[in-house]
Write a protein that holds these residues in place. Structure first.
Motif, PDB file in Angstrom:
ATOM      1  N   GLY A 597     -36.918  88.612  32.250  1.00  0.00           N
ATOM      2  CA  GLY A 597     -37.464  87.407  31.621  1.00  0.00           C
ATOM      3  C   GLY A 597     -36.836  86.183  32.246  1.00  0.00           C
ATOM      4  O   GLY A 597     -35.764  86.267  32.842  1.00  0.00           O
ATOM      5  N   LEU A 598     -37.518  85.062  32.165  1.00  0.00           N
ATOM      6  CA  LEU A 598     -36.972  83.808  32.688  1.00  0.00           C
ATOM      7  C   LEU A 598     -36.604  82.904  31.516  1.00  0.00           C
ATOM      8  O   LEU A 598     -37.258  82.960  30.471  1.00  0.00           O
ATOM      9  CB  LEU A 598     -38.011  83.121  33.586  1.00  0.00           C
ATOM     10  N   PRO A 599     -35.570  82.100  31.675  1.00  0.00           N
ATOM     11  CA  PRO A 599     -35.175  81.221  30.558  1.00  0.00           C
ATOM     12  C   PRO A 599     -36.206  80.109  30.363  1.00  0.00           C
ATOM     13  O   PRO A 599     -36.432  79.299  31.258  1.00  0.00           O
ATOM     14  CB  PRO A 599     -33.831  80.647  31.013  1.00  0.00           C
ATOM     15  N   LYS A 600     -36.851  80.117  29.202  1.00  0.00           N
ATOM     16  CA  LYS A 600     -37.899  79.119  28.950  1.00  0.00           C
ATOM     17  C   LYS A 600     -37.635  78.385  27.648  1.00  0.00           C
ATOM     18  O   LYS A 600     -37.082  78.960  26.711  1.00  0.00           O
ATOM     19  CB  LYS A 600     -39.263  79.802  28.859  1.00  0.00           C
ATOM     20  N   LYS A 605     -41.543  75.921  29.202  1.00  0.00           N
ATOM     21  CA  LYS A 605     -41.062  75.331  30.458  1.00  0.00           C
ATOM     22  C   LYS A 605     -39.851  76.108  30.978  1.00  0.00           C
ATOM     23  O   LYS A 605     -38.903  76.346  30.223  1.00  0.00           O
ATOM     24  CB  LYS A 605     -40.634  73.890  30.171  1.00  0.00           C
ATOM     25  N   ILE A 606     -39.886  76.490  32.239  1.00  0.00           N
ATOM     26  CA  ILE A 606     -38.742  77.206  32.810  1.00  0.00           C
ATOM     27  C   ILE A 606     -37.571  76.233  32.948  1.00  0.00           C
ATOM     28  O   ILE A 606     -37.726  75.126  33.472  1.00  0.00           O
ATOM     29  CB  ILE A 606     -39.101  77.798  34.190  1.00  0.00           C
ATOM     30  N   MET A 607     -36.395  76.652  32.456  1.00  0.00           N
ATOM     31  CA  MET A 607     -35.225  75.772  32.555  1.00  0.00           C
ATOM     32  C   MET A 607     -34.496  76.009  33.876  1.00  0.00           C
ATOM     33  O   MET A 607     -33.618  76.852  33.987  1.00  0.00           O
ATOM     34  CB  MET A 607     -34.317  75.968  31.354  1.00  0.00           C
ATOM     35  N   ARG A 608     -34.891  75.241  34.858  1.00  0.00           N
ATOM     36  CA  ARG A 608     -34.361  75.430  36.212  1.00  0.00           C
ATOM     37  C   ARG A 608     -32.881  75.101  36.309  1.00  0.00           C
ATOM     38  O   ARG A 608     -32.175  75.630  37.159  1.00  0.00           O
ATOM     39  CB  ARG A 608     -35.127  74.550  37.189  1.00  0.00           C
ATOM     40  N   ASP A 624     -26.253  73.749  27.253  1.00  0.00           N
ATOM     41  CA  ASP A 624     -26.898  74.099  25.997  1.00  0.00           C
ATOM     42  C   ASP A 624     -28.061  75.061  26.246  1.00  0.00           C
ATOM     43  O   ASP A 624     -29.038  74.710  26.901  1.00  0.00           O
ATOM     44  CB  ASP A 624     -27.405  72.807  25.345  1.00  0.00           C
ATOM     45  N   THR A 625     -27.938  76.293  25.742  1.00  0.00           N
ATOM     46  CA  THR A 625     -29.042  77.237  25.903  1.00  0.00           C
ATOM     47  C   THR A 625     -29.764  77.471  24.572  1.00  0.00           C
ATOM     48  O   THR A 625     -30.625  78.325  24.466  1.00  0.00           O
ATOM     49  CB  THR A 625     -28.530  78.602  26.438  1.00  0.00           C
ATOM     50  N   SER A 626     -29.380  76.666  23.575  1.00  0.00           N
ATOM     51  CA  SER A 626     -29.920  76.923  22.233  1.00  0.00           C
ATOM     52  C   SER A 626     -31.392  76.558  22.106  1.00  0.00           C
ATOM     53  O   SER A 626     -32.086  77.038  21.216  1.00  0.00           O
ATOM     54  CB  SER A 626     -29.106  76.136  21.206  1.00  0.00           C
ATOM     55  N   THR A 627     -31.891  75.743  23.036  1.00  0.00           N
ATOM     56  CA  THR A 627     -33.303  75.370  22.940  1.00  0.00           C
ATOM     57  C   THR A 627     -34.208  76.421  23.591  1.00  0.00           C
ATOM     58  O   THR A 627     -35.418  76.273  23.624  1.00  0.00           O
ATOM     59  CB  THR A 627     -33.569  74.016  23.628  1.00  0.00           C
ATOM     60  N   LEU A 628     -33.587  77.466  24.146  1.00  0.00           N
ATOM     61  CA  LEU A 628     -34.399  78.505  24.789  1.00  0.00           C
ATOM     62  C   LEU A 628     -35.159  79.327  23.757  1.00  0.00           C
ATOM     63  O   LEU A 628     -34.671  79.568  22.651  1.00  0.00           O
ATOM     64  CB  LEU A 628     -33.502  79.453  25.588  1.00  0.00           C
ATOM     65  N   ALA A 632     -31.159  85.337  24.937  1.00  0.00           N
ATOM     66  CA  ALA A 632     -30.616  86.586  25.473  1.00  0.00           C
ATOM     67  C   ALA A 632     -30.962  86.798  26.952  1.00  0.00           C
ATOM     68  O   ALA A 632     -30.235  87.478  27.666  1.00  0.00           O
ATOM     69  CB  ALA A 632     -31.113  87.764  24.650  1.00  0.00           C
ATOM     70  N   VAL A 633     -32.067  86.216  27.425  1.00  0.00           N
ATOM     71  CA  VAL A 633     -32.435  86.451  28.831  1.00  0.00           C
ATOM     72  C   VAL A 633     -31.341  85.937  29.766  1.00  0.00           C
ATOM     73  O   VAL A 633     -31.132  86.470  30.854  1.00  0.00           O
ATOM     74  CB  VAL A 633     -33.798  85.827  29.254  1.00  0.00           C
ATOM     75  N   VAL A 634     -30.635  84.914  29.310  1.00  0.00           N
ATOM     76  CA  VAL A 634     -29.598  84.331  30.163  1.00  0.00           C
ATOM     77  C   VAL A 634     -28.489  85.350  30.442  1.00  0.00           C
ATOM     78  O   VAL A 634     -28.016  85.477  31.574  1.00  0.00           O
ATOM     79  CB  VAL A 634     -29.027  83.042  29.529  1.00  0.00           C
ATOM     80  N   ASP A 635     -28.100  86.113  29.424  1.00  0.00           N
ATOM     81  CA  ASP A 635     -27.050  87.113  29.615  1.00  0.00           C
ATOM     82  C   ASP A 635     -27.462  88.136  30.664  1.00  0.00           C
ATOM     83  O   ASP A 635     -26.686  88.520  31.529  1.00  0.00           O
ATOM     84  CB  ASP A 635     -26.740  87.826  28.291  1.00  0.00           C
ATOM     85  N   ASP A 636     -28.719  88.540  30.591  1.00  0.00           N
ATOM     86  CA  ASP A 636     -29.201  89.510  31.567  1.00  0.00           C
ATOM     87  C   ASP A 636     -29.163  88.915  32.982  1.00  0.00           C
ATOM     88  O   ASP A 636     -28.761  89.569  33.939  1.00  0.00           O
ATOM     89  CB  ASP A 636     -30.632  89.938  31.229  1.00  0.00           C
ATOM     90  N   LEU A 637     -29.581  87.655  33.104  1.00  0.00           N
ATOM     91  CA  LEU A 637     -29.602  87.020  34.423  1.00  0.00           C
ATOM     92  C   LEU A 637     -28.189  86.917  34.995  1.00  0.00           C
ATOM     93  O   LEU A 637     -27.965  87.197  36.172  1.00  0.00           O
ATOM     94  CB  LEU A 637     -30.244  85.632  34.346  1.00  0.00           C
ATOM     95  N   VAL A 638     -27.248  86.538  34.159  1.00  0.00           N
ATOM     96  CA  VAL A 638     -25.865  86.400  34.622  1.00  0.00           C
ATOM     97  C   VAL A 638     -25.325  87.763  35.060  1.00  0.00           C
ATOM     98  O   VAL A 638     -24.710  87.901  36.121  1.00  0.00           O
ATOM     99  CB  VAL A 638     -24.976  85.782  33.514  1.00  0.00           C
TER     100      VAL A 638
END
Ligand code: 6R9
Length: 643
Positions: A597-600, A605-608, A624-628, A632-638
């Motif tokens: 998944g991509l952080p949106k 909107k994708i958060m570039r 701030d990732t709270s507006t995503l 959880a997608v961020v943890d996977d990406l990291v």
């Protein structure tokens, strides 16, 4: 300041423009712009000299970019014919082939005149006339110069497409400007490898029904199939005269289109016109490099980029310079190649990109110090911010501490250098393009558009027109206005971030939009993303820049696959290859991460910003990732970051 390099004595004494001179030029340009520009314009040879200078407006109501509108000239005649009487037998063009064992070729202004006239007559015989678009897809061979100047001679509009672009990218560019005729070669050569240019044109032609003629220059002698629409250049040229009158052109008649990547959509056809562009190319070449007769000027760019247009051909030739054109690669057969070419042709000024310097720097100093280089007096750089280490290496090792480094900031859109040193006038700071050239009006603004004074960092605008400014996006004046003049109303927005220090020096920090600068070449993230999603297994893609030691920036792609498709290394290489085929090698991702998944944001909107941080490896400060929609997608990406 310790990190300032004063103007060397030889330059302070001998340069055309000294410190006081630069300040005086800038003051004149402010005090009496019309008088200043009409005076500068006299360096060109006009058929009808202009009586008006700048008539541009950046405001929506009367938006227009127009310079010297009542003047008439021919650009090719300015680059060739006017030099015939006093330096007809001087060398205009030196061509250094890819293979160092092969002989270089030299063309005097007189010989260049003949070659260009012949090429012009070939085009005319094919029905090409004033205003028609000619696509030029050639390697770095002399015929590329002939073809470009031949178009200028008869008033046709050239669109040079870099030989590294794919058939698809080429087809898009031929279609966009509706050119009926393409000039290409059997093959190109670079670093001992062959590039199948004619085969690429054949593939492109299948997608462009309006393409009715392909003129093929025999460059390598490779066997290539010739179809109904194909003609050999040498056969056509055998039948035409070497006499072709130069077409009188209005200053605002188009000279060329050059496609460049933006932050959105397909590449834009940047349009430059005749009078203002040539003045800017010629004037900036003189201001920044102070060329003197007899010197050898070498701009090591490709003709497919604006640097090749302005500083291999138009600027230097308008100034009567001997310009060197290099077919090869800096690192082939080995990392001494550039310096051997410098020695072989006694090059006085070398103008190249930071990426080439970084590639050579990592091979070690011995490749440089084994050569003489005593002919060099000036070194230039362009294309991306130069890191101070590379700057110092260029200055200390390549130039042995003798040669000022001319770091020129500019863009396809600006036609020529905008912020740059003058060798006799400007103290240097490694990594800074220094000061705006006379008549150039930069401003720094914050996000809200508030103009920042003094030492500050913000987005870089140019608040007034200059002669070399692009005139429109081919066929889309609205896109031109929307792209550059609406972010900050009333000013041209460069897309670059920039810092100004307490001495008024400008330090470009890089693009602030979705453009990635790969090895000094612009790539739009949107273009790479569109190429990726064309692949049947790809559902979604997001592309960002990442730091790269040689390229400056590399391409990092996040790819979400269709449901049920297995993510493996084979597919990863296939996707990289796919982009290479769709656009060209410069667009091939350096890293590709499969992302479930991509952080949106909740609005989709994708958060570039987050993707950029992860690509940079800077995962401690994701903000701030709270507006995503789904944090959880961020943890996977990291966790699955590549590289
Ligand atoms: C001439 C050319 C333009 C973009 C530009 C900027 C970057 C160019 C630079 C530089 C820092 C320099 N750029 N020169 N950044 N210092 N001396 O490169 O045109 O291909 O259109 O690229 O390149 O980001 O906006 P183009």
């Amino acid at each position: 300041m310790a990190d300032t390099y004063p103007v060397p004595a030889v330059w302070a004494e001998g340069a055309r423009v000294d410190v006081g001179g630069r300040a005086a030029l800038s003051a004149q340009a402010e005090a009496d712009p019309t008088g200043f520009w009409l005076k500068q314009a006299r360096r060109l040879d006009w058929i009808v000299p202009p009586t008006v200078a700048d008539e541009s407006s950046f405001e929506e109501a009367d938006f227009d970019i127009r310079w010297f509108a009542d003047g008439q000239l021919n650009v090719a005649a300015n680059c060739i014919d006017r030099h015939l009487s006093d330096r007809g037998d001087a060398v205009a063009l030196i061509w250094e082939p890819d293979d160092p064992a092969e002989e270089a070729r030299r063309y005097t202004f007189r010989a260049l005149h003949q070659e260009v006239n012949r090429f012009a007559n070939v085009l005319k015989a094919e029905g090409v006339g004033k205003g028609d678009r000619v696509t030029i897809y050639l390697p770095m061979i002399p015929e590329a110069a002939f073809a470009v100047l031949a178009c200028a001679r008869i008033g046709a509009i050239h669109s040079v497409v870099f030989g590294g672009f794919s058939p698809d990218a080429l087809a898009g560019r031929i279609t966009d400007c509706d050119s009926r005729l393409v000039v290409t070669a059997d093959e190109g050569r670079r670093g001992g490898k062959r590039i199948p240019l004619k085969a690429n044109v054949d593939a492109a032609a299948e997608r462009v029904p309006g393409l009715t003629r392909v003129i093929v220059v025999r460059a390598t002698g490779a066997e290539v199939p010739m179809a109904e629409r194909d003609r050999w250049y040498h056969e056509l040229a055998a039948d035409v005269s070497a006499d072709c009158p130069a077409e009188p052109m209005a200053a605002e008649d188009p000279l060329f289109i050059l496609y460049t990547s933006g932050s959105t959509g397909k590449p834009k056809g940047v349009l430059h016109t005749s009078g203002g562009y040539l003045l800017w190319a010629s004037l900036t070449h003189e201001w920044c490099f102070d060329y003197r007769p007899g010197e050898v000027w070498w701009c090591a760019a490709d003709i497919g980029w604006v640097t090749g247009h302005s500083y291999i051909l138009y600027g230097p030739l308008a100034n009567g310079a001997t310009t060197l054109m290099f077919e090869g690669l800096p690192t082939w057969p080995d990392a001494s190649r550039i310096w051997q070419v410098v020695d072989r042709h006694q090059v006085t000024t070398l103008f190249t990109a930071p990426t080439a310097l970084r590639a050579l720097m990592k091979e070690g100093d011995a490749f440089v110090t084994a050569t003489d280089r005593s002919s060099l007096k000036l070194l230039g750089t362009v294309g991306e911010p130069i890191n101070p280490e590379a700057w110092r290496w260029y200055h200390d090792v390549v130039g042995a501490g003798r040669c000022p480094i001319i770091d020129t900031w500019w863009q396809t859109e600006t036609g020529g250098a905008m912020i740059a040193p003058m060798p006799g006038a400007t103290a240097l700071k490694p990594g800074s393009a220094t000061l705006p050239l006379p008549g150039v009006a930069p401003a720094l603004v914050d996000e809200k558009g508030t103009v920042l004074e003094g030492a500050a960092e913000g987005n870089l605008l140019i608040t007034r027109s200059w002669p070399g400014q692009m005139r429109t996006v081919w066929g889309d004046q609205d896109r031109f206005f929307q792209t550059y003049f609406t972010t900050y109303r009333g000013s041209y927005f460069t897309g670059d971030g920039c810092r100004r220090d307490a001495d008024g020096y400008y330090w470009i920090t890089g693009r602030v939009d979705d453009v990635i600068n790969v090895s000094g070449h612009r790539m739009g993230t949107a273009e790479v993303e569109s190429a990726l999603v064309l692949h049947p297994k790809v559902a979604e893609a997001a592309v960002v820049g990442m730091p790269h030691v040689v390229k400056g920036q590399g391409i990092y792609a996040y790819v979400t696959l269709n449901a049920g498709v297995a993510a493996d290394d084979a597919l990863r290489s296939e996707l990289v290859q796919w982009v290479r085929r769709e656009i060209g090698a410069i667009a091939a991702p350096d890293a590709l991460q499969f992302a479930p998944g991509l952080p949106k944001t909740r609005s989709g909107k994708i958060m570039r910003r987050i993707l950029r941080k992860i690509a940079e490896g800077d995962v401690s400060s994701l903000g701030d990732t709270s507006t995503l929609a789904d944090p959880a997608v961020v943890d996977d990406l990291v966790a699955n970051r590549v590289g």
